[in-house]
Motif scaffolding. Structure first.
Motif, PDB file in Angstrom:
ATOM      1  N   ASP A   1       0.835  -1.209   0.000  1.00 14.10           N
ATOM      2  CA  ASP A   1       0.000   0.000   0.000  1.00 14.10           C
ATOM      3  C   ASP A   1       0.865   1.252   0.000  1.00 14.10           C
ATOM      4  O   ASP A   1       0.592   2.212  -0.753  1.00 14.10           O
ATOM      5  N   GLU A   2       1.911   1.271   0.823  1.00 14.44           N
ATOM      6  CA  GLU A   2       2.783   2.436   0.880  1.00 14.44           C
ATOM      7  C   GLU A   2       3.519   2.639  -0.441  1.00 14.44           C
ATOM      8  O   GLU A   2       3.654   3.767  -0.932  1.00 14.44           O
ATOM      9  N   PHE A   3       3.979   1.547  -1.045  1.00  8.79           N
ATOM     10  CA  PHE A   3       4.661   1.648  -2.332  1.00  8.79           C
ATOM     11  C   PHE A   3       3.709   2.179  -3.407  1.00  8.79           C
ATOM     12  O   PHE A   3       4.082   3.024  -4.229  1.00  8.79           O
ATOM     13  N   MET A   4       2.466   1.699  -3.402  1.00 11.04           N
ATOM     14  CA  MET A   4       1.503   2.077  -4.441  1.00 11.04           C
ATOM     15  C   MET A   4       1.000   3.510  -4.280  1.00 11.04           C
ATOM     16  O   MET A   4       0.654   4.162  -5.266  1.00 11.04           O
ATOM     17  N   THR A   5       0.976   4.012  -3.066  1.00 12.95           N
ATOM     18  CA  THR A   5       0.461   5.370  -2.827  1.00 12.95           C
ATOM     19  C   THR A   5       1.555   6.431  -2.868  1.00 12.95           C
ATOM     20  O   THR A   5       1.314   7.556  -3.327  1.00 12.95           O
ATOM     21  N   SER A   6       2.772   6.111  -2.413  1.00 13.42           N
ATOM     22  CA  SER A   6       3.829   7.125  -2.330  1.00 13.42           C
ATOM     23  C   SER A   6       5.122   6.716  -3.009  1.00 13.42           C
ATOM     24  O   SER A   6       6.070   7.502  -3.027  1.00 13.42           O
ATOM     25  N   ASN A   7       5.174   5.485  -3.531  1.00  7.99           N
ATOM     26  CA  ASN A   7       6.387   4.965  -4.168  1.00  7.99           C
ATOM     27  C   ASN A   7       7.558   4.900  -3.185  1.00  7.99           C
ATOM     28  O   ASN A   7       8.722   4.981  -3.568  1.00  7.99           O
ATOM     29  N   ALA A   8       7.230   4.778  -1.904  1.00  4.47           N
ATOM     30  CA  ALA A   8       8.249   4.686  -0.857  1.00  4.47           C
ATOM     31  C   ALA A   8       8.023   3.399  -0.073  1.00  4.47           C
ATOM     32  O   ALA A   8       7.044   2.675  -0.280  1.00  4.47           O
ATOM     33  N   SER A   9       8.951   3.091   0.818  1.00  4.10           N
ATOM     34  CA  SER A   9       8.788   1.888   1.642  1.00  4.10           C
ATOM     35  C   SER A   9       9.579   2.044   2.927  1.00  4.10           C
ATOM     36  O   SER A   9      10.735   2.454   2.916  1.00  4.10           O
ATOM     37  N   ARG A  10       8.899   1.733   4.015  1.00  5.82           N
ATOM     38  CA  ARG A  10       9.555   1.716   5.312  1.00  5.82           C
ATOM     39  C   ARG A  10       9.986   0.295   5.647  1.00  5.82           C
ATOM     40  O   ARG A  10       9.566  -0.661   4.979  1.00  5.82           O
ATOM     41  N   PRO A  11      10.816   0.112   6.681  1.00  6.76           N
ATOM     42  CA  PRO A  11      11.303  -1.236   7.000  1.00  6.76           C
ATOM     43  C   PRO A  11      10.178  -2.219   7.278  1.00  6.76           C
ATOM     44  O   PRO A  11       9.132  -1.859   7.836  1.00  6.76           O
ATOM     45  N   PHE A  12      10.388  -3.470   6.892  1.00  4.65           N
ATOM     46  CA  PHE A  12       9.416  -4.543   7.089  1.00  4.65           C
ATOM     47  C   PHE A  12       9.084  -4.701   8.567  1.00  4.65           C
ATOM     48  O   PHE A  12       7.914  -4.851   8.946  1.00  4.65           O
TER      49      PHE A  12
ATOM     50  N   TYR B   1      -8.212  -3.978  -5.656  1.00  2.00           N
ATOM     51  CA  TYR B   1      -8.872  -3.193  -4.606  1.00  2.00           C
ATOM     52  C   TYR B   1      -8.726  -1.703  -4.892  1.00  2.00           C
ATOM     53  O   TYR B   1      -9.685  -0.933  -4.740  1.00  2.00           O
ATOM     54  N   PHE B   2      -7.533  -1.280  -5.295  1.00  2.00           N
ATOM     55  CA  PHE B   2      -7.329   0.121  -5.643  1.00  2.00           C
ATOM     56  C   PHE B   2      -8.211   0.504  -6.832  1.00  2.00           C
ATOM     57  O   PHE B   2      -8.755   1.613  -6.877  1.00  2.00           O
ATOM     58  N   ARG B   3      -8.342  -0.385  -7.799  1.00  2.00           N
ATOM     59  CA  ARG B   3      -9.193  -0.104  -8.956  1.00  2.00           C
ATOM     60  C   ARG B   3     -10.663  -0.017  -8.541  1.00  2.00           C
ATOM     61  O   ARG B   3     -11.412   0.816  -9.080  1.00  2.00           O
ATOM     62  N   ALA B   4     -11.072  -0.865  -7.605  1.00  2.00           N
ATOM     63  CA  ALA B   4     -12.461  -0.822  -7.140  1.00  2.00           C
ATOM     64  C   ALA B   4     -12.771   0.503  -6.466  1.00  2.00           C
ATOM     65  O   ALA B   4     -13.901   1.009  -6.557  1.00  2.00           O
ATOM     66  N   ASP B   5     -11.785   1.077  -5.774  1.00  2.00           N
ATOM     67  CA  ASP B   5     -11.970   2.373  -5.105  1.00  2.00           C
ATOM     68  C   ASP B   5     -11.590   3.555  -5.991  1.00  2.00           C
ATOM     69  O   ASP B   5     -11.586   4.705  -5.524  1.00  2.00           O
ATOM     70  N   ASN B   6     -11.225   3.263  -7.260  1.00  2.00           N
ATOM     71  CA  ASN B   6     -10.820   4.314  -8.204  1.00  2.00           C
ATOM     72  C   ASN B   6      -9.652   5.141  -7.669  1.00  2.00           C
ATOM     73  O   ASN B   6      -9.617   6.371  -7.807  1.00  2.00           O
ATOM     74  N   ARG B   7      -8.683   4.463  -7.056  1.00  2.00           N
ATOM     75  CA  ARG B   7      -7.502   5.144  -6.533  1.00  2.00           C
ATOM     76  C   ARG B   7      -6.368   5.071  -7.552  1.00  2.00           C
ATOM     77  O   ARG B   7      -6.116   4.006  -8.130  1.00  2.00           O
ATOM     78  N   PRO B   8      -5.651   6.154  -7.775  1.00  2.00           N
ATOM     79  CA  PRO B   8      -4.430   6.078  -8.592  1.00  2.00           C
ATOM     80  C   PRO B   8      -3.341   5.361  -7.795  1.00  2.00           C
ATOM     81  O   PRO B   8      -3.317   5.424  -6.560  1.00  2.00           O
TER      82      PRO B   8
END
Length: 322
Positions: free
Chosen positions: A126-137, A288-295
């Protein structure tokens, strides 16, 4: 499926960490089982070898693929095999009952624990898809423990009974069709079983993304939200899930039947399926992102202001100074 595949490839580190946890957990559960049922397993393996159960299964599958399957012979051999196994188990019956209960308990515990990284994985996606970033696992793993356990319990409570019903119904359907249709029964029964399992996976496909993405919803409300949203993209998720389920079944069947080494067979039947389940998570969260029409991002791009972008600028400036 291409965007989901790219999303999975750009998050390969998340995949490796998830596989490491699941493989370690599986090894721990197997070791625990061997420790608890050591002597019983030895007796059970002796019964399996004495009654040539492995040879019976191998010959039955080969005869099916060769078109030489005889339902009457199979039914007679199966009845004789069951009678011999029952006779062998009479002296171990009390131990069998206790072991059966213990195995059920260990299996339920494994189903619960194997879901512990699911919310963490989807949070990173989710973080990668929304901000193209990633925090530690590990940051998400410890931060999301509350939602993780609630989601794991709800998933097991709803999904496990359906899995048991599908397995028992498929076996019952096969035994009903066997006398009338012979070995051909295995084809429609397998199709029905895999289709029902894919439908079960599809039904709960958005529960995990909703739990990870909807910060303002509790785990219970997010689970319900996922169940309600899935019907807007059900068939889009279903046909992709069917393909992955068939691949999982094929990999498991080949590794069990045609790999003689037990350890290698276990590795080949589990690790590829772990990878496919991770890919299925990517498919589900994309839908899920497509269902909510999220970029969303499905690959790495240089987003100004992100830590990755700033590191790249610093490396370029150092290179220019040199």
């Amino acid at each position: 499926m291409i965007k989901s595949l790219k999303l999975a490839s750009y998050n390969w580190r998340v995949l490796l960490k998830s596989i490491f946890y699941q493989a370690a957990l599986l090894a721990l559960v197997i070791a625990l089982g061997v420790l608890i049922f050591g002597s019983f397993v030895d007796d059970l393996m002796r019964i399996i070898n004495d009654n040539q159960i492995s040879e019976f299964l191998y010959n039955s599958v080969n005869s099916i693929f060769a078109g030489e399957f005889n339902s009457e012979v199979f039914a007679n051999d199966l009845s004789e095999l069951i009678a011999n196994v029952q006779a062998s188990l009479e002296s171990l019956w009390d131990e069998v009952v206790l072991s059966y209960l213990a195995i059920c308990g260990i299996f339920i515990l494994y189903r619960l624990l194997v879901s512990i990284t699911d919310v963490t994985v989807d949070c990173q996606l989710d973080e990668f898809m929304t901000s193209n970033a990633s925090r530690p696992f590990s940051w998400y793993f410890f931060k999301k423990q509350g939602k993780t356990w609630k989601f794991a319990l709800m998933q097991m409570a709803f999904a496990l009974p359906l899995d048991v019903m599908i397995a028992c119904g498929s076996v019952g359907l096969f035994l009903m069709c066997l006398p009338a249709f012979g070995w051909w029964s295995i084809i429609p029964v397998t199709v029905v079983a895999l289709t029902l399992y894919a439908m079960r996976l599809t039904l709960f496909a958005f529960c995990l993304p909703a739990t990870a993405c909807e910060e303002d919803l509790s785990a219970r409300k997010a689970f319900r939200h996922g169940l309600s949203v899935i019907f807007t993209r059900f068939w889009h998720v279903f046909w992709k899930t069917v393909i992955l389920v068939c691949l999982m079944a094929a990999i498991s069947l080949v590794s069990i039947l045609y790999v003689s080494n037990a350890i290698l067979s276990a590795v080949l039947s589990t690790v590829p399926n772990f990878v496919l389940f991770f890919y299925l998570k990517c498919i589900n969260i994309v839908e899920y992102f497509r269902a909510d029409n999220r970029p969303f991002f499905y690959k790495r791009v240089d987003v100004e202001g992100t830590e990755r972008y700033n590191r790249k600028l610093r490396r370029k400036s150092k290179g220019n100074k040199a």
